[in-house]
Design an enzyme around this catalytic site. Structure first.
Site, PDB file in Angstrom:
ATOM      1  N   GLU A 154       0.819  -1.222   0.000  1.00 42.07           N
ATOM      2  CA  GLU A 154       0.000   0.000   0.000  1.00 42.07           C
ATOM      3  C   GLU A 154       0.846   1.261   0.000  1.00 42.07           C
ATOM      4  O   GLU A 154       0.774   2.066   0.912  1.00 42.07           O
ATOM      5  CB  GLU A 154      -0.869   0.032   1.268  1.00 42.07           C
ATOM      6  N   PRO A 155       1.650   1.447  -1.022  1.00 43.17           N
ATOM      7  CA  PRO A 155       2.496   2.636  -1.021  1.00 43.17           C
ATOM      8  C   PRO A 155       1.699   3.889  -1.370  1.00 43.17           C
ATOM      9  O   PRO A 155       0.794   3.849  -2.206  1.00 43.17           O
ATOM     10  CB  PRO A 155       3.507   2.332  -2.134  1.00 43.17           C
ATOM     11  N   ARG A 188       3.299   7.654  -0.487  1.00 37.58           N
ATOM     12  CA  ARG A 188       4.406   8.590  -0.695  1.00 37.58           C
ATOM     13  C   ARG A 188       5.384   8.131  -1.780  1.00 37.58           C
ATOM     14  O   ARG A 188       5.822   8.922  -2.608  1.00 37.58           O
ATOM     15  CB  ARG A 188       5.152   8.730   0.636  1.00 37.58           C
ATOM     16  N   ARG A 241       3.163  20.051   5.921  1.00 39.74           N
ATOM     17  CA  ARG A 241       4.200  19.143   6.446  1.00 39.74           C
ATOM     18  C   ARG A 241       5.315  19.838   7.223  1.00 39.74           C
ATOM     19  O   ARG A 241       5.704  19.360   8.288  1.00 39.74           O
ATOM     20  CB  ARG A 241       4.766  18.258   5.324  1.00 39.74           C
ATOM     21  N   CYS A 292      -1.510  33.953   9.607  1.00 42.53           N
ATOM     22  CA  CYS A 292      -1.245  34.594  10.893  1.00 42.53           C
ATOM     23  C   CYS A 292      -0.883  33.562  11.959  1.00 42.53           C
ATOM     24  O   CYS A 292      -1.623  33.346  12.926  1.00 42.53           O
ATOM     25  CB  CYS A 292      -2.471  35.377  11.323  1.00 42.53           C
ATOM     26  N   TYR A 327       0.922  13.984   0.528  1.00 41.22           N
ATOM     27  CA  TYR A 327       0.520  14.693   1.748  1.00 41.22           C
ATOM     28  C   TYR A 327       0.724  16.201   1.595  1.00 41.22           C
ATOM     29  O   TYR A 327       1.059  16.899   2.555  1.00 41.22           O
ATOM     30  CB  TYR A 327       1.265  14.117   2.974  1.00 41.22           C
TER      31      TYR A 327
HETATM   32  C1  PLP Z   1      -0.990   6.078   5.187  1.00 41.06           C
HETATM   33  C2  PLP Z   1      -1.090   4.621   4.957  1.00 41.06           C
HETATM   34  C3  PLP Z   1      -0.377   4.026   3.907  1.00 41.06           C
HETATM   35  C4  PLP Z   1       0.563   4.776   3.018  1.00 41.06           C
HETATM   36  O1  PLP Z   1       1.690   5.272   3.658  1.00 41.06           O
HETATM   37  P1  PLP Z   1       2.870   5.872   2.781  1.00 41.06           P
HETATM   38  O2  PLP Z   1       3.897   6.235   3.770  1.00 41.06           O
HETATM   39  O3  PLP Z   1       2.341   7.058   2.060  1.00 41.06           O
HETATM   40  O4  PLP Z   1       3.320   4.798   1.851  1.00 41.06           O
HETATM   41  C5  PLP Z   1      -0.565   2.673   3.691  1.00 41.06           C
HETATM   42  N1  PLP Z   1      -1.393   1.940   4.457  1.00 41.06           N
HETATM   43  C6  PLP Z   1      -2.092   2.484   5.479  1.00 41.06           C
HETATM   44  C7  PLP Z   1      -2.991   1.625   6.277  1.00 41.06           C
HETATM   45  C8  PLP Z   1      -1.961   3.835   5.757  1.00 41.06           C
HETATM   46  O5  PLP Z   1      -2.645   4.375   6.783  1.00 41.06           O
END
Ligand code: PLP
Length: 399
Positions: A258-259, A261, A297, A326, A355
């Site tokens: 689940e990438p 970033r 960020r 502000c 993000y």
């Molecule tokens: C945020 C999140 C991701 C992705 O994280 P990255 O650092 O953007 O790769 C994957 N899985 C879950 C469950 C998340 O909450």
């Protein structure tokens, strides 16, 4: 990239994404898992723009969603329902119902109470919920505390023993079907050992489940792959894949990851215009038209983003780059070297694809920036700049 041209065409502040870079990142990760059945579910929260989802969908990606809004976005962008995962530590009944009716691949369960809710709602709908359980392996991802999720003290997932208990509960319920096992230990991870350790713990549970005839089909190794903002040494997709696969020999699971970033972070630029410079005593401030509402960020995590002055290089000196909001926390960078700047000069904030816009807001009644995609050398608008009318649209007639 011709930032000056993009600024004059679309105005600033402006988010720009290199779609070819996103494709290349996706393909490199897919390739790393080529020897196994794999499904890359893009973490929608990193950058939820429909065009980004569509691009990744065309490449074969699924989506990891953490709200019904994100599931709707994924479906809207044409992602197949059997490639959509629903994660997140708090799911409302209506969200669970929508997910079950949509027949997505699986719901990631993060607590016993949530499992019971999902079972109840599945029973009412007379459906069987495909679920996976998020294991919290108590592994330190060695990242910023706000984005570390795999420690006992974090709110995410359940420990291994509880997970096993929940799987057994699922096995005995006609409304629950355990199909996956899930683990996500944090974000911006640079330490391969953290992945190996987490995968080892999760894989052991997988084998223990198999021994009691709970046959898990999807092994979800989570996201979190770190990227280079400054000088970080990142994990190569191949090494990430090996760290996961080394623990799965002899199993027949589909690997899910689940990438977020990793796919979009370094595709993105936030282009901003200098309003003016000022000095308070010895402190030099470059005041720009982007602010913490556009990119939070730096303010939130003290994150570093490289900033470059477009077409300028001479005579750099220390400066803070700050927005018009502000709050003293409204900065994009602190103590960086920049050449002398004046009204109309452009700065480009790098690594802003993840993000960035997705965490943006309207504080100080600032309309959110426009977003542009660059693909095959051509630019196109993928989200309009907000207008004042958008900001007040939902407000009732004032009395
Ligand atoms: C945020 C999140 C991701 C992705 O994280 P990255 O650092 O953007 O790769 C994957 N899985 C879950 C469950 C998340 O909450």
């Amino acid at each position: 990239m011709d930032f000056a041209k993009l600024a004059s065409k679309y105005k600033t502040p402006l988010y720009i994404y290199d779609f070819d870079y996103i494709s290349a990142q996706f393909n490199s990760l897919k390739e790393a898992f080529h020897a196994r059945k794999s499904l890359i579910c893009y973490a929608v929260k990193a950058n939820s723009n429909l065009s980004v989802l569509k691009l990744l969908g065309r490449l074969g990606a699924g989506c990891d969603c953490v709200s019904i809004g994100e599931i709707k976005r994924a479906l809207f962008a044409g992602i197949a329902k059997y490639k959509i995962i629903f994660s997140g530590v708090g799911k409302d009944d209506s969200e669970i119902e929508f997910a079950l009716r949509s027949d997505i691949l699986m719901i990631n369960i993060e607590s016993e109470a949530e499992l019971k809710r999902v079972e109840k709602i599945a029973e009412i709908l007379n459906k069987t919920a495909r679920i996976s359980i998020r294991v919290n392996p108590n592994v330190d991802a060695k990242t910023h505390p706000y984005i570390s999720t795999g420690l006992k003290k974090n709110k995410f997932g359940v420990d291994v023993d509880t997970a096993k208990k929940l799987y057994i509960y699922c096995k005995n319920s006609p409304f629950l079907e355990p199909v996956g096992i899930h683990c996500h230990i944090g974000s911006q991870i640079l330490d391969i050992a953290a992945y190996s350790e987490a995968a080892a713990i999760t894989a052991e549970l997988l084998r223990n489940l198999k021994a009691i005839e709970i046959d898990i089909k999807f092994f979800d190794a989570g996201g979190g792959l770190g990227i280079r903002y400054k000088d970080e040494i990142t994990i190569k997709p191949y090494d990430f894949a090996q760290a996961v696969l080394a623990n799965l020999s002899g199993t027949d699971v589909t690997i899910v990851c689940e990438p977020g970033r990793f796919l979009v972070g370094n595709s993105g630029y936030l282009l901003t215009k200098v309003l003016y410079e000022k000095k308070n005593g010895v402190k030099r401030f470059v005041i720009v038209d982007a602010a913490m509402n556009d990119l939070i960020r730096p303010s939130l995590y003290d994150a570093y983003h490289e900033i470059e002055a477009v077409g300028k290089s001479d005579g750099a000196a220390l400066a803070d780059v700050v927005g018009p909001i502000c709050e003293s926390g409204d900065f994009l960078a602190q103590d960086i070297m920049l050449p002398p700047l004046e009204n109309g000069d452009l700065l480009v904030v790098k690594s802003a694809g993840a993000y960035g816009f997705s965490m943006s807001g309207n504080y100080n009644s600032r309309p959110r920036a426009a977003e542009v995609a660059i693909e095959g050398g051509k630019d196109r608008l993928i989200r309009d700049r907000e207008r004042f009318e958008d900001l007040i649209r939902l407000e009732k007639e004032y009395l």
